[in-house]
Motif scaffolding. Structure first.
Motif, PDB file in Angstrom:
ATOM      1  N   ILE A 114      35.279  38.960  87.219  1.00 10.33           N
ATOM      2  CA  ILE A 114      34.437  40.098  87.557  1.00 10.33           C
ATOM      3  C   ILE A 114      33.062  39.794  86.988  1.00 10.33           C
ATOM      4  N   ASN A 122      38.722  34.760  96.878  1.00 12.05           N
ATOM      5  CA  ASN A 122      39.508  35.943  96.555  1.00 12.05           C
ATOM      6  C   ASN A 122      39.621  36.175  95.051  1.00 12.05           C
ATOM      7  N   ALA A 128      34.973  39.403  91.934  1.00 12.46           N
ATOM      8  CA  ALA A 128      34.614  40.791  92.216  1.00 12.46           C
ATOM      9  C   ALA A 128      33.332  41.117  91.457  1.00 12.46           C
ATOM     10  N   MET A 157      32.652  40.859  99.225  1.00 11.83           N
ATOM     11  CA  MET A 157      32.887  40.839  97.792  1.00 11.83           C
ATOM     12  C   MET A 157      33.448  42.183  97.346  1.00 11.83           C
ATOM     13  N   MET A 158      34.524  42.160  96.591  1.00  8.31           N
ATOM     14  CA  MET A 158      35.141  43.385  96.129  1.00  8.31           C
ATOM     15  C   MET A 158      34.255  44.070  95.092  1.00  8.31           C
ATOM     16  N   SER A 159      33.929  45.325  95.318  1.00  4.71           N
ATOM     17  CA  SER A 159      33.162  46.115  94.363  1.00  4.71           C
ATOM     18  C   SER A 159      34.112  47.079  93.663  1.00  4.71           C
ATOM     19  N   LEU A 160      34.180  46.987  92.337  1.00  3.31           N
ATOM     20  CA  LEU A 160      35.168  47.746  91.579  1.00  3.31           C
ATOM     21  C   LEU A 160      34.611  49.034  90.980  1.00  3.31           C
ATOM     22  N   ARG A 204      41.619  50.399  92.056  1.00  8.00           N
ATOM     23  CA  ARG A 204      40.805  49.284  92.548  1.00  8.00           C
ATOM     24  C   ARG A 204      41.094  48.006  91.764  1.00  8.00           C
ATOM     25  N   TYR A 205      41.275  48.140  90.462  1.00  5.88           N
ATOM     26  CA  TYR A 205      41.592  46.962  89.648  1.00  5.88           C
ATOM     27  C   TYR A 205      42.948  46.378  90.025  1.00  5.88           C
ATOM     28  N   PHE A 252      42.577  44.343  93.090  1.00  7.60           N
ATOM     29  CA  PHE A 252      41.927  43.065  92.805  1.00  7.60           C
ATOM     30  C   PHE A 252      42.894  42.100  92.125  1.00  7.60           C
ATOM     31  N   HIS A 269      45.164  40.683  94.574  1.00  4.17           N
ATOM     32  CA  HIS A 269      44.433  39.769  95.455  1.00  4.17           C
ATOM     33  C   HIS A 269      44.257  38.410  94.799  1.00  4.17           C
ATOM     34  N   TRP A 328      39.227  45.211 102.375  1.00  2.00           N
ATOM     35  CA  TRP A 328      38.024  45.372 101.556  1.00  2.00           C
ATOM     36  C   TRP A 328      36.772  45.321 102.432  1.00  2.00           C
TER      37      TRP A 328
END
Length: 375
Positions: A127, A150, A153, A171-174, A347-348, A351, A354, A366
């Motif tokens: 992250i 993957n 984040a 991109m995963m936004s947490l 959300r975590y 991730f 993932h 996502w």
């Protein structure tokens, strides 16, 4: 979600509980107990002297010297590895104990952490904790991101957009989260403003002083005193400001200060990746007046939960404070409800899965939700 064994590596700049780690520290202190209560085995590798977020969260206490702050580094800063560095020792520990965990999650912006990714047998997720700052670190992020897309984040899309090689929609936004039960709505604040952050030049405290002087309104300041000389310069420059420095407060004490203010000012002179202080203020009904850049630009609903103004525009800050009493503090609190700790933990967990499984369908989901990440 399957129960997982998760090892987090926190920021190496200071122990958990010290305030040195900023939002990384806050997020881990809030998040890890929830993950543990959900049945996951959770541990944190952290600098020696760290506090334990909860009895069920194990903390590896790692000694060593902290690295320089990336937030104040030049773009051409070299990569420096220290034989007695806490960062190096934290990742050495992770290498030794990796067989005890299903996944390792680093929350940082450190060249070494990204470089070591392919040398682990256990999947390593990252992250990215701050915006693009140092060219050498960006280069290794770019290389590893293309190899392990993957496994990465960010906090917000605005943060991701500072990296030219990252498509924020991929991109995963947490984001972040607060324990809403610990924050009470205050509909009758005093006529004063507050500012909460580390006392460091890139946080732009002098702009809050300027607003307080122009409006002749008391100013509350809370945060870790990292640069005393910077604080003294602000006080000397604005001697007529009625300012109270409260120090680095625990969550409950900080809430009492912030909920009592008519507005929280966020005035960074760089791009904030997220801004936990923003959602903590809104949880108490305090509107946030922030520069329209970085994480706060995604958190504040302009004209509803606060105001967004052009960066470094003190005149606009002053005008926003004059208008802030028109806002409904109940709607400010409602905005904070989008950032509950439970949603943050959800959300975590996604991730983490993932990183472990690399499910292409999860990445597609996502992408589809990127434009409405908080729905």
């Amino acid at each position: 979600m399957a129960r997982r064994r998760v090892l987090f590596l926190t920021s190496p700049v200071g122990p958990l509980g010290s305030g040195e780690g900023g939002g990384v520290e806050t997020n881990l202190m809030n998040l890890t107990p929830i993950l543990a209560r959900r049945g996951h085995t959770v541990a944190i590798a952290a600098p020696a002297g760290s506090v334990q977020p909860a009895p069920e969260v194990f903390v590896y206490q790692v000694g060593g010297n902290p690295p320089p702050y990336a937030t104040t580094a030049r773009r051409d800063a070299p990569v420096i590895c220290q034989p007695d560095g806490v960062l190096e020792r934290m990742w050495e520990l992770a290498m030794r104990v990796q067989d005890q965990y299903d996944v390792i999650i680093g929350i940082n912006y450190d060249w070494l952490a990204y470089y070591l990714t392919p040398f682990f047998k256990t999947p390593v997720g990252h992250i990215i904790s701050i915006v693009s700052t140092i060219d050498a670190v960006d280069a290794i992020i770019r290389e590893r991101f293309y190899e392990y897309p993957n496994h990465f984040a960010v906090n917000t899309c605005a943060q991701a957009s500072t990296f030219p090689f990252i498509d924020p929609c991929r991109m995963m936004s947490l984001y972040g989260g607060v324990d809403l039960a610990r924050y009470s709505l205050n509909l009758a604040p005093q006529d004063r403003i507050c500012w909460v952050a580390r006392i460091s030049p890139e946080k732009g405290l002098e702009d809050a002083f300027a607003v307080a002087q122009r409006l002749r309104i008391p100013l509350d300041v809370c945060g870790k005193m990292q640069h005393p000389e910077y604080w003294e310069a602000c006080v000397a420059r604005y001697p007529d400001v009625d300012v109270t420095y409260h120090g680095f407060l625990n969550q409950d004490a900080l809430h009492r200060v912030v909920r009592n203010a008519k507005a929280l000012l966020m005035t960074p002179h760089w791009i904030e990746a997220f801004g936990n202080t923003c959602i903590e203020a809104m949880a108490g009904g305090t509107p946030v007046i922030a520069y329209n850049a970085g994480g706060p630009s995604e958190l504040v609903q302009d004209g509803v939960s606060g105001f967004l103004v052009p960066p470094r525009d003190v005149d606009a800050l002053v005008e926003a404070v004059r208008r802030v009493d028109r806002l409904d503090r109940r709607l400010v609190r409602k905005r904070a409800e989008k950032f509950s700790l439970e949603r943050f933990a959800d959300r975590y967990e996604r991730f983490i899965e993932h990183v472990i499984c690399g499910d292409p369908q999860a990445l597609l989901e996502w992408e589809l939700q990127a434009s409405h990440p908080l729905d």
